[in-house]
Write a protein that holds these residues in place. Structure first.
Motif, PDB file in Angstrom:
ATOM      1  N   ARG A 412       0.856  -1.188   0.000  1.00  0.00           N
ATOM      2  CA  ARG A 412       0.000   0.000   0.000  1.00  0.00           C
ATOM      3  C   ARG A 412       0.889   1.233   0.000  1.00  0.00           C
ATOM      4  O   ARG A 412       1.686   1.446   0.916  1.00  0.00           O
ATOM      5  N   ILE A 413       0.722   2.073  -1.023  1.00  0.00           N
ATOM      6  CA  ILE A 413       1.493   3.311  -1.164  1.00  0.00           C
ATOM      7  C   ILE A 413       0.545   4.473  -0.935  1.00  0.00           C
ATOM      8  O   ILE A 413      -0.570   4.488  -1.480  1.00  0.00           O
ATOM      9  N   ALA A 414       0.958   5.446  -0.157  1.00  0.00           N
ATOM     10  CA  ALA A 414       0.108   6.595   0.163  1.00  0.00           C
ATOM     11  C   ALA A 414       0.859   7.883  -0.127  1.00  0.00           C
ATOM     12  O   ALA A 414       2.058   8.002   0.161  1.00  0.00           O
ATOM     13  N   VAL A 415       0.149   8.848  -0.727  1.00  0.00           N
ATOM     14  CA  VAL A 415       0.667  10.191  -0.957  1.00  0.00           C
ATOM     15  C   VAL A 415      -0.313  11.152  -0.301  1.00  0.00           C
ATOM     16  O   VAL A 415      -1.467  11.245  -0.720  1.00  0.00           O
ATOM     17  N   ASP A 416       0.132  11.857   0.744  1.00  0.00           N
ATOM     18  CA  ASP A 416      -0.775  12.790   1.403  1.00  0.00           C
ATOM     19  C   ASP A 416      -0.092  14.137   1.579  1.00  0.00           C
ATOM     20  O   ASP A 416       1.121  14.267   1.448  1.00  0.00           O
ATOM     21  N   ASP A 417      -0.924  15.144   1.837  1.00  0.00           N
ATOM     22  CA  ASP A 417      -0.412  16.501   1.970  1.00  0.00           C
ATOM     23  C   ASP A 417      -1.189  17.202   3.075  1.00  0.00           C
ATOM     24  O   ASP A 417      -2.189  16.690   3.593  1.00  0.00           O
ATOM     25  N   THR A 418      -0.727  18.399   3.424  1.00  0.00           N
ATOM     26  CA  THR A 418      -1.372  19.208   4.466  1.00  0.00           C
ATOM     27  C   THR A 418      -2.111  20.387   3.858  1.00  0.00           C
ATOM     28  O   THR A 418      -2.273  21.424   4.501  1.00  0.00           O
ATOM     29  N   GLY A 419      -2.543  20.237   2.618  1.00  0.00           N
ATOM     30  CA  GLY A 419      -3.254  21.311   1.943  1.00  0.00           C
ATOM     31  C   GLY A 419      -4.698  21.429   2.394  1.00  0.00           C
ATOM     32  O   GLY A 419      -5.124  20.802   3.371  1.00  0.00           O
TER      33      GLY A 419
END
Length: 489
Positions: A412-419
């Motif tokens: 499982r690959i995750a890309v998250d941000d604080t936008g």
């Protein structure tokens, strides 16, 4: 290929024949239904008519009773008077039955044999109906003896008559009922015909004509049907048709614009590929210079130009069909993420933190170039999301890529941000080109390309709903080859 306007004339002339029109069929069905109802009414009414006709004959015996009383006082009927009485009553025999005796009032000389005796008080409904149709269909030549109470019911009358007058009266009555039934059926059918034509067929023909006109030129907004103000089912159908035509017209215009865009991109791509090839030659020469800064940035520039050339060669693949089939290799995901971060041109004053939280030894089985594009698009979207929010210096601007091995052998690959996260419109059209943009002015192609690449790898990509701010996209790589799918947000 036949164009819609070329068949418009054929559609307009392809009208059903008179016998196959719905209004004619409804008229015939209505008329038959009314005639069927009249038959049910006719069956008991013809039996009742026969009974009343026979009862009327019995009542005439009351007149003969008065004559009989005069005969008892010494004034007997002469043969001529008996003949006149029988002719007046259209009978062959008249008699009076009392409890203790039966008295003959008049009879013809050649009476003959009686074929059937009718006892009206003992005759039930079913027997009356059967006897009525027997007389109506097969009768006419029989001799009937009719017995029934007369006057106050203290005595009975007996009369012998021919069946022919009864059958003739029943035929006249049946003909009257038939003509009246035909008139009622025709009126009811005409009424239904008019109502159906006015309230049903005319709106249907209007919608059919609107469909034909719209099919001739779907992109013309003037050909969208204008719904009426009706509040019934047909009014609802007109409004739904208008909405469908408007959506279809808009979709066709968008498709045409996309086709024009694809042609323009193809032309630009041809020239851009030549320019990039020249830039690649220049970058190769720059890499030979001894300058330290040049030696630091030259490899990044060369890799960027190489990928740009590959992208220009595969631009038409997205517009025409799909991504090419992945050529899988074992790669270290952490190093791929590092290379993606190196390619992102982030100004230091933007204070955007790029975090690679992938375990260094984690390996995945993917197409390196395609998966680079997919993750690069997700990372670029995340960077643009945190870049756009620059009102406060204290804001945390972070893009994080992480990965974790699963129990089933997948990753499982995750890309998250604080936008600021995704809008409702972006969520509703997620992974759709030119509709699912996550920011104002975007095209949505990044997510569409990423989704297509993930699908080609038999994987799943989805937007996760979290309690934190920002957006988080997850990619589930299966342990073995699986069916491609995109999970809704």
């Amino acid at each position: 290929m036949t164009r819609p306007h070329e068949i418009e004339g054929d559609r307009r002339t392809d009208r059903p024949t008179l016998a196959r029109r719905l209004s004619i069929r409804l008229f015939a069905i209505t008329a038959l239904a009314v005639m069927g109802a009249e038959i049910f009414i006719f069956v008991p009414s013809i039996a009742n008519f026969r009974r009343e006709w026979l009862e009327t004959k019995l009542e005439t015996v009351s007149v003969a009773t008065l004559v009989s009383e005069f005969g008892e006082n010494g004034v007997p009927l002469t043969p001529e008077q008996e003949t006149e009485l029988l002719r007046a009553l259209d009978a062959r025999l008249i008699a009076i039955r009392k409890p203790d005796s039966t008295r003959l009032l008049a009879r013809v000389a050649d009476l003959g044999t009686v074929d059937e005796q009718i006892d009206l008080p003992a005759e039930g409904m079913f027997e009356a109906v059967a006897a009525a149709f027997e007389t109506l269909v097969w009768g006419g030549d029989r001799l009937l003896r009719l017995v029934g109470p007369i006057g106050d019911g203290s005595f009975a009358g007996e009369i012998v008559i021919d069946e022919r007058p009864l059958r003739a009266a029943m035929l006249v009555y049946s003909r009257t009922i038939l003509l009246l039934s035909l008139a009622i059926a025709s009126f009811a059918g005409a009424l239904v015909f008019g109502a159906i034509s006015l309230f049903l067929l005319r709106p249907i023909r209007r919608m059919t004509g609107a469909m034909v006109r719209f099919a001739a030129d779907p992109e013309d907004p003037a050909r969208v049907i204008v719904p009426s103000r009706r509040q019934d089912e047909l009014g609802l159908a007109e409004r739904e048709l208008a909405d469908m035509q408007a959506i279809l017209a808009r979709t066709l215009r968008e498709q045409r614009h996309l086709a024009d865009l694809g042609l323009a991109v193809s032309k630009i791509n041809h020239d851009l590929r030549n320019i990039l090839a020249s830039a690649q030659l220049v970058s190769d020469r720059l890499s030979d210079l001894p300058d330290a800064q040049v030696q630091r940035f030259a490899p990044v520039l060369i890799r960027s130009l190489d990928r740009a050339l590959v992208y220009t060669q595969s631009v038409l693949a997205y517009g025409q069909a799909a991504e090419s089939r992945p050529v899988r290799r074992r790669i270290l995901l952490a190093r791929l993420v590092d290379e993606i971060f190196e390619m992102q041109l982030v100004a230091p004053e933007r204070r955007i933190e790029l975090v690679n939280a992938v375990p260094p030894a984690l390996e995945i089985d993917v197409d390196p170039e395609q998966f680079f594009r997919a993750l690069s698009n997700l990372v670029r979207n995340a960077i643009q999301a945190v870049e756009g929010d620059d009102e406060a210096e204290a804001l945390v601007r972070r893009v994080r890529v992480e990965a974790q091995a699963q129990a089933d052998g997948g990753v499982r690959i995750a890309v998250d941000d604080t936008g600021p996260g995704l809008s409702d419109g972006a969520r509703a059209n997620l992974f759709k080109a030119f509709r699912g943009s996550t920011r104002a002015g975007g095209t949505g192609l990044g997510l569409a390309i990423a989704a297509e690449i993930v699908q080609a790898h038999g994987s799943r990509i989805r937007l996760c709903d979290t309690t934190r701010t920002g957006a988080r996209f997850e990619i589930d790589l299966p342990g073995n080859s699986g069916a491609p799918a995109i999970s809704p947000p």
